[in-house]
Design a protein around this motif. Structure first.
Motif, PDB file in Angstrom:
ATOM      1  N   ALA A   1     -62.035  64.277   1.126  1.00 52.04           N
ATOM      2  CA  ALA A   1     -61.069  63.246   0.751  1.00 52.04           C
ATOM      3  C   ALA A   1     -61.026  63.108  -0.764  1.00 52.04           C
ATOM      4  CB  ALA A   1     -61.445  61.928   1.391  1.00 52.04           C
ATOM      5  N   ALA A   2     -59.836  63.080  -1.307  1.00 57.87           N
ATOM      6  CA  ALA A   2     -59.677  62.931  -2.756  1.00 57.87           C
ATOM      7  C   ALA A   2     -59.829  61.478  -3.147  1.00 57.87           C
ATOM      8  CB  ALA A   2     -58.313  63.449  -3.183  1.00 57.87           C
ATOM      9  N   SER A   3     -60.431  61.249  -4.293  1.00 60.77           N
ATOM     10  CA  SER A   3     -60.546  59.884  -4.800  1.00 60.77           C
ATOM     11  C   SER A   3     -59.159  59.319  -5.064  1.00 60.77           C
ATOM     12  CB  SER A   3     -61.367  59.862  -6.087  1.00 60.77           C
ATOM     13  OG  SER A   3     -62.688  60.275  -5.839  1.00 60.77           O
ATOM     14  N   GLY A   4     -59.010  58.041  -4.801  1.00 62.62           N
ATOM     15  CA  GLY A   4     -57.720  57.395  -5.014  1.00 62.62           C
ATOM     16  C   GLY A   4     -57.558  56.222  -4.073  1.00 62.62           C
ATOM     17  N   THR A   5     -56.446  55.559  -4.191  1.00 59.41           N
ATOM     18  CA  THR A   5     -56.147  54.421  -3.329  1.00 59.41           C
ATOM     19  C   THR A   5     -54.946  54.773  -2.469  1.00 59.41           C
ATOM     20  OG1 THR A   5     -57.011  52.823  -4.922  1.00 59.41           O
ATOM     21  CG2 THR A   5     -55.501  51.984  -3.248  1.00 59.41           C
ATOM     22  N   TYR A   6     -55.062  54.518  -1.167  1.00 53.96           N
ATOM     23  CA  TYR A   6     -54.041  54.924  -0.213  1.00 53.96           C
ATOM     24  C   TYR A   6     -53.642  53.728   0.653  1.00 53.96           C
ATOM     25  CZ  TYR A   6     -56.211  59.354  -1.507  1.00 53.96           C
ATOM     26  OH  TYR A   6     -56.726  60.400  -2.214  1.00 53.96           O
ATOM     27  N   THR A   7     -52.380  53.685   1.010  1.00 51.51           N
ATOM     28  CA  THR A   7     -51.882  52.638   1.896  1.00 51.51           C
ATOM     29  C   THR A   7     -51.763  53.199   3.310  1.00 51.51           C
ATOM     30  OG1 THR A   7     -50.660  51.547   0.118  1.00 51.51           O
ATOM     31  CG2 THR A   7     -49.991  51.038   2.381  1.00 51.51           C
ATOM     32  N   VAL A   8     -52.535  52.617   4.219  1.00 53.90           N
ATOM     33  CA  VAL A   8     -52.530  53.023   5.621  1.00 53.90           C
ATOM     34  C   VAL A   8     -51.813  51.936   6.420  1.00 53.90           C
ATOM     35  CG1 VAL A   8     -53.968  53.584   7.613  1.00 53.90           C
ATOM     36  CG2 VAL A   8     -54.677  54.282   5.315  1.00 53.90           C
ATOM     37  N   THR A   9     -50.896  52.337   7.290  1.00 50.26           N
ATOM     38  CA  THR A   9     -50.083  51.378   8.038  1.00 50.26           C
ATOM     39  C   THR A   9     -50.459  51.394   9.514  1.00 50.26           C
ATOM     40  OG1 THR A   9     -48.234  51.655   6.508  1.00 50.26           O
ATOM     41  CG2 THR A   9     -47.729  50.705   8.663  1.00 50.26           C
ATOM     42  N   VAL A  10     -50.719  50.216  10.060  1.00 47.47           N
ATOM     43  CA  VAL A  10     -50.941  50.052  11.493  1.00 47.47           C
ATOM     44  C   VAL A  10     -49.688  49.409  12.077  1.00 47.47           C
ATOM     45  CG1 VAL A  10     -52.310  48.935  13.290  1.00 47.47           C
ATOM     46  CG2 VAL A  10     -53.429  49.825  11.232  1.00 47.47           C
TER      47      VAL A  10
ATOM     48  N   PRO B   1     -53.922  53.635 -12.589  1.00 48.73           N
ATOM     49  CA  PRO B   1     -54.223  52.207 -12.580  1.00 48.73           C
ATOM     50  C   PRO B   1     -54.005  51.568 -11.215  1.00 48.73           C
ATOM     51  CG  PRO B   1     -52.911  52.780 -14.497  1.00 48.73           C
ATOM     52  CD  PRO B   1     -52.957  53.995 -13.626  1.00 48.73           C
ATOM     53  N   PHE B   2     -52.967  51.901 -10.562  1.00 44.67           N
ATOM     54  CA  PHE B   2     -52.671  51.401  -9.226  1.00 44.67           C
ATOM     55  C   PHE B   2     -51.540  52.249  -8.678  1.00 44.67           C
ATOM     56  CE2 PHE B   2     -50.613  48.812 -12.454  1.00 44.67           C
ATOM     57  CZ  PHE B   2     -49.277  49.011 -12.160  1.00 44.67           C
ATOM     58  N   PRO B   3     -51.490  52.444  -7.369  1.00 43.72           N
ATOM     59  CA  PRO B   3     -50.393  53.238  -6.799  1.00 43.72           C
ATOM     60  C   PRO B   3     -49.096  52.438  -6.795  1.00 43.72           C
ATOM     61  CG  PRO B   3     -51.821  52.440  -5.061  1.00 43.72           C
ATOM     62  CD  PRO B   3     -52.481  52.050  -6.357  1.00 43.72           C
TER      63      PRO B   3
ATOM     64  N   TYR C   1     -51.076  44.331  -7.933  1.00 46.62           N
ATOM     65  CA  TYR C   1     -51.503  44.082  -9.310  1.00 46.62           C
ATOM     66  C   TYR C   1     -52.233  42.748  -9.331  1.00 46.62           C
ATOM     67  CZ  TYR C   1     -50.973  43.229 -14.378  1.00 46.62           C
ATOM     68  OH  TYR C   1     -51.181  42.976 -15.720  1.00 46.62           O
ATOM     69  N   GLY C   2     -53.489  42.781  -9.771  1.00 44.16           N
ATOM     70  CA  GLY C   2     -54.265  41.552  -9.828  1.00 44.16           C
ATOM     71  C   GLY C   2     -54.479  40.908  -8.477  1.00 44.16           C
ATOM     72  N   GLY C   3     -54.460  41.735  -7.414  1.00 45.49           N
ATOM     73  CA  GLY C   3     -54.639  41.213  -6.069  1.00 45.49           C
ATOM     74  C   GLY C   3     -53.381  40.669  -5.435  1.00 45.49           C
ATOM     75  N   LEU C   4     -52.248  40.741  -6.136  1.00 45.07           N
ATOM     76  CA  LEU C   4     -50.967  40.287  -5.610  1.00 45.07           C
ATOM     77  C   LEU C   4     -50.068  41.492  -5.377  1.00 45.07           C
ATOM     78  CD1 LEU C   4     -50.360  37.272  -8.033  1.00 45.07           C
ATOM     79  CD2 LEU C   4     -51.150  37.154  -5.657  1.00 45.07           C
ATOM     80  N   ARG C   5     -49.225  41.414  -4.362  1.00 40.18           N
ATOM     81  CA  ARG C   5     -48.333  42.518  -4.021  1.00 40.18           C
ATOM     82  C   ARG C   5     -46.918  42.187  -4.491  1.00 40.18           C
ATOM     83  NH1 ARG C   5     -47.843  44.543   1.129  1.00 40.18           N
ATOM     84  NH2 ARG C   5     -48.415  46.664   0.578  1.00 40.18           N
TER      85      ARG C   5
END
Length: 736
Positions: A423-432, A482-484, A497-501
């Protein structure tokens, strides 16, 4: 309805019109919840000017629900409606109040109808007559509270259909009423009764509905008058009803792309005219036609079945022309009512529905480890249903599992995200996603992988006050980006950003044309997601609300579910209490979930060439945004800006910028500003990047619309030519 009041009623209204006083209604009644109408309702029109008792006719005929015609002002220019425009029949319990209570006590209800043929041709339909939106809304509210009803009908035809100013006033007033009702926990439905061709509403009817959407006005039912075609053609009236309704369905599917077929059909109503209509015997609706329409209406699940009018449901003038008090064909009294009455079905209990949520909604793991979250479902309407769960969006090296994969709404499941060293380092959005009989709902999980292969970042941390040059790498929160930023086509992007979407300019409608006062906008490609795919959104950053390519029908609907929308000062006034307008350099502080604040600053944006005062009369106000916070990078969202001078002003205060979301499709219109740019082109976007010292650029609003003249290829070429290709967002490049 396309009917003229009786001569007696017209004389009475004329005699009192001179004495009519247009006092504004205050709408001070309380908004207690009335009983909603059934899911499928038969509600024939009652001619309110005849002196008859609606309760008595309801009991005699068996029609438990009535549409009461009509409410209008006594004279043009007045803001005070009366029944039939007759000042002796005010909106008060003394006028029909006892009858309506009797009907309601028997399990029925009434739908007061504003407008009608006479009002619509004499300027006495209230929105034609009154130019004060607040007073129009107050009148609507007074009818609702006086009679404790849950639906208002707007019968708009003839001259009123072409009065665009009144159409806009009416829809704005309805929106105020809907906001008032929502704030007071009251369900209020709005139906529009419109004339139709045999293939659906004409252009002015479509324009009325599009104006409702543009104003954020919810239309619950569109009721077609499937008679009086006046086209000198042979008619099978039952077949014509079906083709007209299909045309309406097709239009509604364009206006409300997020609705299911069942939901769209449940927005459809049809009103027949038993026997001979106003055109003559060539347009005769027979009892056999009525049976065919009834069966069709049940099969489609339409919302409302009606006819004009209850007092005509008899054969007292068989062989004659159309009349107010008989059908003109051989029939027994109440024959049409008895055919249609069983259509009323369903209850006020909401249909079944559910929700999906994830706890926690994010997690960080080292490659080779696993993260878990609880998938929580809940019953939001009606009864529990079976919900099938699935997962999407997992990257390479990550495996998702659900235990169990199927729950009954109200139950829980465990989501496990197992990572491998690949797995590559990074941030990913997984949808349920949960799928049930009522539809689908989704929730998202933000998975951060550290210590993995590929993109593991060893660069020095990003520093706000340092100026970076092309080729330098920095890290932020232990990974390279910095963020996706997820882009969905057009101007719409989602980032945390800063915990807010945050979501920019929401546009999720399908391809199609969007007529406007200026050029027609044409969407050429669908969004890559739906609002249901987004998960929770905390803030919408809306550069402006007046163009469909920045805020479309689905986007406008989404705003109702978002706690805060930041936009232009004018947009803040138009969009209601959840919206706040920001002037240039005005700020708002947003509390972060983990403590601290995010500061959003409104910054200059000009939607065309030249100074703001020369541009805004044509393209409207636009605002850009800068986001800052303690320990956070600086983010710039340009909005529809064409001015590099504005970018320079922003750079003087905020450069260097870490991430810039640049609107850059080079849109042009021959009829605007001599075909000059109204938003940045690719070369200007590269120059804006240099001015801002932006480390990363995410281009948006360069695709999916016909008026863009440059796209991805031109952007990549321009940034390469400027020596800034490394500034283009990695994920944006990979989505090519």
């Amino acid at each position: 309805m396309r009917r003229v009041r009786s001569f007696r009623a017209a004389l009475a209204a004329a005699a009192t019109a001179a004495a009519a006083v247009g006092l504004a209604l205050t709408g001070t009644g309380t908004a207690q919840a009335a009983t909603p109408l059934p899911n499928h309702v038969f509600a024939p029109y009652f001619e309110a000017w005849t002196g008859e008792s609606p309760a008595a006719l309801s009991a005699q005929s068996g029609a438990k629900h009535l549409t009461m015609a009509f409410l209008q002002t006594a004279a043009k220019g007045s803001c005070t409606p009366y029944w039939n425009g007759d000042t002796s029949m005010p909106i008060a319990s003394s006028t029909f109040g006892a009858d309506i209570k009797t009907i309601q006590a028997g399990g029925g209800d009434v739908i007061p109808s504003f407008g009608g043929y006479t009002a619509d041709t004499t300027g006495t339909e209230i929105a034609d007559s009154c130019t004060d939106v607040q007073q129009i809304a107050a009148a609507y509210e007074k009818v609702i509270t006086t009679y404790d009803i849950s639906r208002l009908d707007m019968d708009i035809e003839v001259d009123s259909l072409d009065n665009t100013a009144a159409i806009d006033r009416r829809n704005k007033a309805i929106k105020l009423v809907q906001d008032w009702a929502a704030a007071n926990g009251r369900k209020v439905e709005i139906s529009y009764t419109l004339p139709t061709t045999t293939h659906g509403p004409a252009g002015n009817g479509e324009a009325l509905l599009r104006n409702a959407v543009a104003n954020g006005t919810r239309v619950d039912v569109v009721n077609l008058m499937t008679f009086d075609y006046y086209d000198n053609q042979p008619h099978d009236m039952a077949q014509d009803t079906q083709t007209a309704a299909q045309g309406l369905y097709n239009l509604l599917a364009q206006l409300y792309p997020g609705k299911t077929p069942a939901q769209l059909w449940n927005m459809v109503g049809v009103t027949e005219m038993p026997g001979v209509d106003d055109f003559g015997k060539a347009e005769t609706f027979s009892l056999a036609n009525a049976r065919t329409v009834y069966d069709w209406a049940v099969s489609k699940g339409i919302n409302t079945l009606s006819f004009w009018a209850l007092q005509r449901d008899n054969g007292n003038c068989a062989g004659g022309a159309a009349a107010d008090n008989c059908s003109g064909i051989a029939q027994n009294t109440w024959d049409f009512t008895h055919i249609f009455a069983p259509f009323t079905s369903g209850t006020s209990t909401p249909s079944n529905d559910f929700s999906v949520a994830l706890t926690p909604a994010s997690g960080t793991v080292t490659a080779g480890q696993s993260a878990t979250a609880t998938v929580k479902t809940a019953v939001t309407k009606g009864a529990a249903q079976s919900v099938q769960l699935s997962v999407s969006g997992t990257p390479a090296g990550v495996t998702a599992s659900l235990s169990p994969a199927s729950v009954t709404a109200g139950g829980t499941s465990t989501l496990t995200l197992a990572t491998t060293s690949a797995a590559a380092s990074g941030t990913y959005t997984v949808t349920v996603t949960g799928a049930g009989t009522s539809g689908t709902h989704s929730a998202t999980y933000s998975l951060t992988v550290t210590g993995g292969s590929g993109n593991q970042c060893t660069a020095a941390p990003w520093a706000k006050d340092k100026v970076y040059t092309g080729g330098q790498q920095v890290s932020y929160k232990s990974h390279g980006d910095p963020f996706p930023v997820r882009t969905f086509g057009g101007p719409t992007a989602l980032f945390e950003y800063g915990g807010l979407r945050f979501l920019t300019d929401p546009t999720f409608d399908g391809p199609g044309d969007y007529p406007s006062a200026g050029p027609t906008l044409t969407k050429t490609a669908p969004s890559t997601a739906t609002p249901a795919d987004l998960g929770p959104v905390d803030v919408v950053l809306l550069s402006h609300d007046e163009h469909a390519d920045n805020l479309d029908i689905s986007g406008r609907a989404l705003l109702a579910d978002v706690p805060l929308t930041l936009t232009t000062p004018g947009g803040g006034e138009r969009l209601g209490e959840k919206a706040k307008g920001l002037a240039d350099w005005e700020t708002v502080e947003l509390e972060r979930p983990g403590g601290g604040t995010v500061t959003v600053t409104g910054v200059p944006a000009i939607h065309g060439p030249g100074p703001r005062e020369a541009v805004e009369p044509f393209t409207g106000q636009v605002v850009g945004f800068v986001l800052t916070g303690e320990g956070l990078p600086t983010v710039y969202v340009s909005g529809d800006n064409a001015s590099l001078d504005a970018v320079k002003e922003i750079a003087e205060r905020f450069a260097p910028v870490d991430t810039a979301l640049l609107f850059a499709g080079a849109p042009r219109f021959p009829m605007l500003f001599d075909n000059n740019l109204i938003v940045l082109d690719s070369a200007q976007a590269a120059e804006a990047t240099r001015i801002l010292g932006a480390r990363r650029v995410v281009p948006v609003h360069h695709d999916s619309w016909a008026h863009f003249t440059e796209g991805r290829d031109e952007l990549e070429a321009a940034f390469t030519a400027a020596g800034l290709a490394d500034r283009l967002d990695r994920d944006w490049l990979q989505r090519a």
